[in-house]
Write a protein that holds these residues in place. Structure first.
Motif, PDB file in Angstrom:
ATOM      1  N   LEU A   4       0.879  -1.109   0.040  1.00  0.00           N
ATOM      2  CA  LEU A   4      -0.057  -0.131   0.081  1.00  0.00           C
ATOM      3  C   LEU A   4       0.811   1.302  -0.032  1.00  0.00           C
ATOM      4  CD1 LEU A   4      -2.510  -1.381   2.876  1.00  0.00           C
ATOM      5  CD2 LEU A   4      -3.113  -1.196   0.348  1.00  0.00           C
ATOM      6  N   VAL A   5       0.451   2.502  -0.213  1.00  0.00           N
ATOM      7  CA  VAL A   5       1.038   3.697  -0.472  1.00  0.00           C
ATOM      8  C   VAL A   5       0.704   4.456   0.382  1.00  0.00           C
ATOM      9  CG1 VAL A   5       1.780   3.248  -2.950  1.00  0.00           C
ATOM     10  CG2 VAL A   5      -0.192   4.447  -2.409  1.00  0.00           C
ATOM     11  N   SER A   6       1.654   5.191   1.016  1.00  0.00           N
ATOM     12  CA  SER A   6       1.385   6.086   2.009  1.00  0.00           C
ATOM     13  C   SER A   6       2.214   7.545   2.109  1.00  0.00           C
ATOM     14  CB  SER A   6       1.589   5.555   3.372  1.00  0.00           C
ATOM     15  OG  SER A   6       3.021   5.260   3.572  1.00  0.00           O
ATOM     16  N   VAL A   7       2.024   8.671   2.706  1.00  0.00           N
ATOM     17  CA  VAL A   7       2.461   9.683   2.952  1.00  0.00           C
ATOM     18  C   VAL A   7       2.579  10.169   4.413  1.00  0.00           C
ATOM     19  CG1 VAL A   7       2.521  12.458   2.717  1.00  0.00           C
ATOM     20  CG2 VAL A   7       1.540  11.099   0.926  1.00  0.00           C
ATOM     21  N   ASP A   8       3.723  10.307   4.979  1.00  0.00           N
ATOM     22  CA  ASP A   8       4.031  10.480   6.291  1.00  0.00           C
ATOM     23  C   ASP A   8       4.698  11.821   6.562  1.00  0.00           C
ATOM     24  OD1 ASP A   8       4.271   8.926   9.005  1.00  0.00           O
ATOM     25  OD2 ASP A   8       6.228   9.770   8.992  1.00  0.00           O
ATOM     26  N   VAL A   9       4.029  12.714   7.367  1.00  0.00           N
ATOM     27  CA  VAL A   9       4.055  13.908   7.898  1.00  0.00           C
ATOM     28  C   VAL A   9       4.590  14.096   9.379  1.00  0.00           C
ATOM     29  CG1 VAL A   9       2.824  14.866   5.814  1.00  0.00           C
ATOM     30  CG2 VAL A   9       2.033  14.532   8.220  1.00  0.00           C
ATOM     31  N   CYS A  10       5.443  15.043   9.621  1.00  0.00           N
ATOM     32  CA  CYS A  10       6.299  15.153  11.003  1.00  0.00           C
ATOM     33  C   CYS A  10       6.804  13.992  11.359  1.00  0.00           C
ATOM     34  CB  CYS A  10       5.068  15.512  12.097  1.00  0.00           C
ATOM     35  SG  CYS A  10       4.167  17.108  11.532  1.00  0.00           S
ATOM     36  N   SER A  11       7.526  13.196  10.520  1.00  0.00           N
ATOM     37  CA  SER A  11       8.235  11.995  10.414  1.00  0.00           C
ATOM     38  C   SER A  11       9.131  11.894  11.468  1.00  0.00           C
ATOM     39  CB  SER A  11       8.639  11.420   8.805  1.00  0.00           C
ATOM     40  OG  SER A  11       7.691  11.517   8.076  1.00  0.00           O
ATOM     41  N   SER A  73      -0.421   9.578   7.203  1.00  0.00           N
ATOM     42  CA  SER A  73      -0.003   9.089   8.649  1.00  0.00           C
ATOM     43  C   SER A  73       0.633  10.576   9.285  1.00  0.00           C
ATOM     44  CB  SER A  73       0.844   8.168   8.720  1.00  0.00           C
ATOM     45  OG  SER A  73       2.147   7.996   8.028  1.00  0.00           O
ATOM     46  N   ALA A  74       0.547  10.714  10.596  1.00  0.00           N
ATOM     47  CA  ALA A  74       0.980  11.935  11.252  1.00  0.00           C
ATOM     48  C   ALA A  74       1.222  11.705  12.612  1.00  0.00           C
ATOM     49  CB  ALA A  74       0.255  13.157  10.876  1.00  0.00           C
ATOM     50  N   GLY A  75       2.549  11.526  12.777  1.00  0.00           N
ATOM     51  CA  GLY A  75       3.108  11.591  14.296  1.00  0.00           C
ATOM     52  C   GLY A  75       3.373  12.998  14.744  1.00  0.00           C
ATOM     53  N   LEU A  76       2.178  13.757  15.398  1.00  0.00           N
ATOM     54  CA  LEU A  76       2.329  15.212  15.501  1.00  0.00           C
ATOM     55  C   LEU A  76       2.810  15.678  16.589  1.00  0.00           C
ATOM     56  CD1 LEU A  76      -1.504  16.011  14.111  1.00  0.00           C
ATOM     57  CD2 LEU A  76       0.813  16.304  12.805  1.00  0.00           C
ATOM     58  N   PRO A  77       3.250  16.850  16.596  1.00  0.00           N
ATOM     59  CA  PRO A  77       4.169  17.233  18.257  1.00  0.00           C
ATOM     60  C   PRO A  77       2.959  16.956  19.097  1.00  0.00           C
ATOM     61  CG  PRO A  77       4.751  18.800  16.453  1.00  0.00           C
ATOM     62  CD  PRO A  77       3.822  17.834  15.795  1.00  0.00           C
ATOM     63  N   ARG A  78       3.118  16.837  20.245  1.00  0.00           N
ATOM     64  CA  ARG A  78       2.335  16.634  21.362  1.00  0.00           C
ATOM     65  C   ARG A  78       1.558  18.021  21.913  1.00  0.00           C
ATOM     66  NH1 ARG A  78       3.075  12.068  19.413  1.00  0.00           N
ATOM     67  NH2 ARG A  78       3.307  10.364  20.678  1.00  0.00           N
TER      68      ARG A  78
END
Length: 323
Positions: A4-11, A73-78
């Motif tokens: 599957l293909v993805s975009v990841d931000v705030c990686s 997907s985004a692992g954003l700052p807390r």
């Protein structure tokens, strides 16, 4: 089955992206505004398309491959830290969260994954932020799941609770089930770090590991504007001390045969962890290279999402999208 293909931000250092890769997602683009994090990503995955820029300034029209991906997907700052319990969000944190939602509006992924603090899921303190996210997601004809995962349930030797928003296009929504634990009991700090603690022949390593018979407190990377690398606030340091660890700083080496760490001049009988050991506590693979000096490397590790959690989320998403 095909990837599957993805975009990841705030990686960041790539913990979430690495876990998703293990679950079968192939990132067409990763984005972060910190040069040191982008260098870490490039060292470990030269084939990844890594863009160093602020998410708010990202123009998807210049990167057409991001349209219609399976996952954003985004692992954003807390939006909240344990050091500032009265704060709901800072301008930067809320700005990045809104930018992620705007990007979802534009590129229309089949699924959206946002990982953040556990309080975001249900705490009244975050009601306004949660309502904003839900209203924006609903108008895109996504259904959404809110839940909390603890990394310890996925083999990470750390008590690390993470709040998760998973939103999927309506046709996939009912197929998604939040990840179930992958281990029957938590991995302790002693079990995770005994090989490294004994690597230079420390005769007391087994005794230390028996004492470190619980999961670690949550690792925190801290602010880019604050001091050096340590393992957290006073209460957290007391918990580390009960496991024989000095949480006031990090060491440059593991104990020698006599238990001495040459870079530790504190005079404490407690041992200091190395940066590499903190990466083990986040369950990064041993060959994952972190760019920068000690403090910069530790901050990347402390801010990261543990790869096993990303993998579990990725497998659950892949199951829903492929069903």
């Amino acid at each position: 089955m095909g990837k599957l293909v993805s975009v990841d931000v705030c990686s960041g250092a790539g913990g979430l992206a690495l876990g998703l890769e293990r679950a079968g997602f192939d990132p067409v683009l990763l984005l972060d505004n910190k040069p040191i994090a982008c260098e870490t990503l490039r060292r470990n995955r030269p084939s990844w398309n890594i863009l160093e820029m602020d998410l708010v300034d990202f123009d998807p029209l210049k990167h057409r491959q991001v349209y219609g991906v399976d996952l954003l997907s985004a692992g954003l700052p807390r939006v909240k830290s344990s050091a500032t319990t009265k704060r709901v969000e800072t301008g930067l944190e809320l700005r990045l969260m809104k930018a992620t939602v705007r990007l979802a509006h534009t590129i229309q992924p089949k699924a959206l994954l946002i990982e953040n603090v556990p309080e975001l899921v249900a705490s009244p303190e975050f009601g306004e932020v949660r309502d904003y996210l839900q209203s924006q997601v609903a108008c895109l004809e996504y259904g959404f799941h809110w839940f909390v995962l603890n990394a310890a349930d996925f083999g990470v030797p750390q008590d690390r609770k993470q709040g998760v928003l998973v939103a999927l296009k309506d046709r996939y929504f009912d197929r998604f089930e939040s990840p179930a634990p992958t281990v029957s009991r938590p991995v302790t700090v002693g079990e995770a770090l005994l090989p490294s603690m004994s690597a230079r022949g420390w005769t007391g390593a087994d005794e230390w590991a028996a004492r470190a018979n619980r999961v670690a407190p949550t690792l925190v990377g801290g602010s880019d504007n604050r001091g050096g690398a340590d393992l957290g606030l006073t209460g957290t340091k007391r918990a580390w001390a009960q496991m024989g660890i000095n949480g006031a700083a990090l060491s440059d080496e593991v104990p020698g045969s006599d238990g001495i760490q040459e870079s530790d001049t504190s005079g404490s009988p407690l041992k200091k962890l190395t940066v590499e050991q903190t990466a083990r506590l986040q369950s990064f693979p041993q060959d994952w290279i972190f760019a920068g000096k000690k403090t910069a490397r530790y901050r990347q590790i402390g801010h990261a999402s543990p790869p096993p959690v990303g993998e579990a989320l990725g497998r659950a998403l892949a199951e829903a999208l492929r069903s």
